[in-house]
Enzyme design. Structure first.
Site, mmCIF file in Angstrom:
data_model
loop_
_atom_site.group_PDB
_atom_site.id
_atom_site.type_symbol
_atom_site.label_atom_id
_atom_site.label_comp_id
_atom_site.label_asym_id
_atom_site.label_seq_id
_atom_site.Cartn_x
_atom_site.Cartn_y
_atom_site.Cartn_z
ATOM 1 N N GLY A 11 12.669 24.445 -53.892
ATOM 2 C CA GLY A 11 13.033 25.799 -54.330
ATOM 3 C C GLY A 11 14.084 25.759 -55.428
ATOM 4 N N ASP A 32 9.304 20.531 -47.903
ATOM 5 C CA ASP A 32 9.036 21.903 -48.374
ATOM 6 C C ASP A 32 7.549 22.200 -48.194
ATOM 7 O OD1 ASP A 32 8.734 24.251 -50.227
ATOM 8 O OD2 ASP A 32 10.800 23.733 -50.731
ATOM 9 N N VAL A 57 8.571 23.537 -41.946
ATOM 10 C CA VAL A 57 9.632 23.146 -40.996
ATOM 11 C C VAL A 57 9.574 23.947 -39.693
ATOM 12 C CG1 VAL A 57 11.186 22.277 -42.778
ATOM 13 C CG2 VAL A 57 11.428 24.647 -41.984
ATOM 14 N N LEU A 73 17.823 24.480 -46.184
ATOM 15 C CA LEU A 73 17.734 25.593 -47.134
ATOM 16 C C LEU A 73 16.405 26.338 -47.024
ATOM 17 C CD1 LEU A 73 20.134 23.930 -48.320
ATOM 18 C CD2 LEU A 73 19.297 24.517 -50.589
ATOM 19 N N SER A 75 13.732 28.775 -46.535
ATOM 20 C CA SER A 75 13.597 30.198 -46.161
ATOM 21 C C SER A 75 13.243 30.970 -47.416
ATOM 22 C CB SER A 75 14.920 30.758 -45.624
ATOM 23 O OG SER A 75 14.833 32.167 -45.498
ATOM 24 N N LYS A 91 10.438 33.347 -38.544
ATOM 25 C CA LYS A 91 10.094 32.088 -37.878
ATOM 26 C C LYS A 91 10.844 30.898 -38.486
ATOM 27 C CE LYS A 91 6.079 29.725 -35.998
ATOM 28 N NZ LYS A 91 4.647 29.509 -36.085
ATOM 29 N N LYS A 105 20.375 16.275 -34.881
ATOM 30 C CA LYS A 105 20.873 15.765 -33.596
ATOM 31 C C LYS A 105 20.320 14.361 -33.309
ATOM 32 C CE LYS A 105 20.880 16.600 -28.699
ATOM 33 N NZ LYS A 105 20.177 17.208 -27.595
ATOM 34 N N TYR A 145 15.182 39.256 -42.781
ATOM 35 C CA TYR A 145 15.971 38.182 -43.418
ATOM 36 C C TYR A 145 17.376 38.125 -42.818
ATOM 37 C CZ TYR A 145 18.180 35.584 -47.323
ATOM 38 O OH TYR A 145 18.865 34.674 -48.108
ATOM 39 N N TYR A 159 24.367 24.606 -31.180
ATOM 40 C CA TYR A 159 24.129 23.158 -31.286
ATOM 41 C C TYR A 159 25.460 22.411 -31.476
ATOM 42 C CZ TYR A 159 19.024 22.563 -31.398
ATOM 43 O OH TYR A 159 17.702 22.476 -31.068
HETATM 44 P P1 NAD Z 1 13.702 29.648 -52.985
HETATM 45 O O1 NAD Z 1 12.693 30.628 -52.503
HETATM 46 O O2 NAD Z 1 13.650 29.221 -54.414
HETATM 47 O O3 NAD Z 1 13.718 28.343 -52.079
HETATM 48 C C1 NAD Z 1 13.385 28.342 -50.729
HETATM 49 C C2 NAD Z 1 12.510 27.124 -50.467
HETATM 50 O O4 NAD Z 1 12.190 27.064 -49.054
HETATM 51 C C3 NAD Z 1 11.172 27.181 -51.214
HETATM 52 O O5 NAD Z 1 10.970 25.960 -51.904
HETATM 53 C C4 NAD Z 1 10.153 27.396 -50.110
HETATM 54 O O6 NAD Z 1 8.872 26.891 -50.434
HETATM 55 C C5 NAD Z 1 10.816 26.700 -48.934
HETATM 56 N N1 NAD Z 1 10.319 27.155 -47.636
HETATM 57 C C6 NAD Z 1 10.225 28.422 -47.178
HETATM 58 N N2 NAD Z 1 9.715 28.437 -45.920
HETATM 59 C C7 NAD Z 1 9.505 27.133 -45.576
HETATM 60 C C8 NAD Z 1 8.996 26.500 -44.419
HETATM 61 N N3 NAD Z 1 8.603 27.197 -43.346
HETATM 62 N N4 NAD Z 1 8.916 25.142 -44.411
HETATM 63 C C9 NAD Z 1 9.316 24.415 -45.495
HETATM 64 N N5 NAD Z 1 9.807 24.972 -46.616
HETATM 65 C C10 NAD Z 1 9.899 26.315 -46.662
HETATM 66 O O7 NAD Z 1 15.150 30.298 -52.673
HETATM 67 P P2 NAD Z 1 16.613 29.802 -53.043
HETATM 68 O O8 NAD Z 1 17.271 30.869 -53.837
HETATM 69 O O9 NAD Z 1 16.594 28.411 -53.556
HETATM 70 O O10 NAD Z 1 17.305 29.836 -51.584
HETATM 71 C C11 NAD Z 1 17.505 28.653 -50.827
HETATM 72 C C12 NAD Z 1 18.298 28.976 -49.580
HETATM 73 O O11 NAD Z 1 19.558 29.544 -49.921
HETATM 74 C C13 NAD Z 1 17.618 29.989 -48.653
HETATM 75 O O12 NAD Z 1 17.837 29.607 -47.316
HETATM 76 C C14 NAD Z 1 18.346 31.288 -48.942
HETATM 77 O O13 NAD Z 1 18.336 32.147 -47.831
HETATM 78 C C15 NAD Z 1 19.744 30.785 -49.274
HETATM 79 N N6 NAD Z 1 20.451 31.736 -50.135
HETATM 80 C C16 NAD Z 1 20.196 31.801 -51.483
HETATM 81 C C17 NAD Z 1 20.877 32.720 -52.269
HETATM 82 C C18 NAD Z 1 20.663 32.811 -53.762
HETATM 83 O O14 NAD Z 1 21.314 33.648 -54.404
HETATM 84 N N7 NAD Z 1 19.832 32.026 -54.385
HETATM 85 C C19 NAD Z 1 21.804 33.592 -51.677
HETATM 86 C C20 NAD Z 1 22.024 33.506 -50.302
HETATM 87 C C21 NAD Z 1 21.353 32.559 -49.544
#
Ligand code: NAD
Ligand code: UDP
Length: 313
Positions: A11, A32, A57, A73, A75, A91, A105, A145, A159
């Site tokens: 991501g 991913d 995951v 990361l 999501s 999920k 762990k 979310y 945990y």
């Molecule tokens: P993104 O959508 O670019 O990256 C998320 C990655 O997670 C993607 O590559 C996606 O394919 C992967 N993914 C989703 N579900 C999955 C699964 N079930 N199994 C395996 N991989 C999975 O988003 P991002 O901006 O890079 O965000 C990354 C993390 O940071 C997230 O957890 C997000 O909640 C958190 N976050 C980001 C921001 C921001 O401003 N970018 C702000 C707050 C929190």
């Protein structure tokens, strides 16, 4: 050589973390399912110390080598993604976080949960400190979310307290930079795309809602310092410089030398009116603070994309 697992490593943020850890001499295992990430984000990586596992995951994660750090990361992160993928979002925050914590762990690895400023919801305290419990609508559209991340935080603390896992929780505030998808719906890539197409910039509501924007390299530095610290309670990482969304639109127009107009569209339900991190804890515990302001960060983002006023000059 230490080995780091990064879930969501293909991501936006995850791919920058892969780059940084490889540059620091780590072996990196990127896990991913490409739901919202893309192979384009990691195709430039040539290192023999990099492994990509296409894996969801929410299914058990097996890694048959030593693991020192797990950065969780994975999501959906953009509102249009989690509104499109509500059940997957719940999920991955619940079962996916169980699986990532279980991996840490079994390997006695350090663990970092990428949580979010969304745990504060539409906040009634400003700026947001880590001891504020938030104001979240659990049944609104954003609830999938926000509540997934709140559950993931509770799980991570369980945990830590019951299973003794060396966990860390980062509450990430709006972060931007190269590799955001032009159509991921978030404000900065949307405004950049619209300005580069000569289209109007779509500001939702009257544009008076605020956000605080952190450039990606600053954020990554904060994640690395936190996972190697002794801090187990949540830590805000973000840039406290606060802008209205109208000011952000104007900053993008300025950075791109664009004459596009601004048009106003309906404000999405439960869109937080204000958001600004209090980073006192990050400063005190990690010695961390952001170094890149909005104008500089936008210029770097545009340079990487080969667009904007600087690129044309
Ligand atoms: P993104 O959508 O670019 O990256 C998320 C990655 O997670 C993607 O590559 C996606 O394919 C992967 N993914 C989703 N579900 C999955 C699964 N079930 N199994 C395996 N991989 C999975 O988003 P991002 O901006 O890079 O965000 C990354 C993390 O940071 C997230 O957890 C997000 O909640 C958190 N976050 C980001 C921001 C921001 O401003 N970018 C702000 C707050 C929190
Ligand atoms: N926003 C906007 N126009 C857009 C996209 C977003 O005005 O085309 C607004 C959105 O309503 C919110 C802010 O910009 O108030 C930040 O939105 P984003 O999706 O980037 O992040 P989040 O809402 O998760 O902070």
């Amino acid at each position: 050589m230490p080995t780091s697992v990064i879930t969501g490593g293909a991501g936006f943020l995850g791919s920058h973390l892969c780059d940084r850890l490889l540059a620091d001499g780590h072996r990196v295992i990127c896990v991913d399912n490409l739901d919202t990430g893309t192979l384009e984000n990691i195709e430039h990586i040539r290192s023999h110390d990099f492994v990509f596992l296409q894996h969801d995951v929410t299914e058990h994660i097996t890694i048959e080598e030593t693991v020192d750090e797990v950065f969780h990361l994975a999501s959906p992160a953009s509102p249009i993604d989690y509104l499109r993928l509500p059940l997957q979002t719940l999920k991955v925050g619940s079962q996916g976080t169980h699986n990532a914590l279980g991996l840490a762990k079994r390997h006695r690895a350090r663990f970092l949960l990428a949580s979010t400023s969304e745990v504060y919801g539409d906040p009634k305290e400003h700026p947001q400190r880590e001891d504020y419990w938030g104001h979240v609508n659990p049944i609104g559209p954003r609830g999938v979310y926000d509540e997934a991340k709140r559950y993931a935080e509770a799980l991570t603390m369980a945990y830590h307290r019951q299973q003794g896992v060396d966990t860390h929780i980062v509450r990430i505030f709006n972060t931007y930079g190269p590799r955001m998808r032009p159509r991921d719906g978030r404000a900065i890539p949307t405004f950049i795309r619209q300005a580069s197409e000569g289209a109007p910039l779509t500001v939702f509501g009257d544009g008076s809602q605020t956000r605080s924007f952190c450039f990606v390299t600053d954020l990554i530095e904060g994640l690395i310092r936190l996972i190697r610290s002794d801090e187990h309670e949540p830590v805000n990482i973000g840039n406290p410089e606060e802008y209205t969304i109208l000011q952000l639109a104007e900053a993008v127009l300025e950075a791109m030398g664009s004459q596009s107009e601004v048009v106003y569209e309906a404000l999405p339900q439960d869109d937080p009116a204000i958001r600004q991190p209090d980073i006192t804890r990050a400063r005190a515990i990690l010695g961390w603070e952001p170094t890149i302001g909005l104008a500089d960060g936008l210029a770097r983002t545009l340079r990487a994309a080969g667009t904007g006023a600087g690129a044309r000059a």
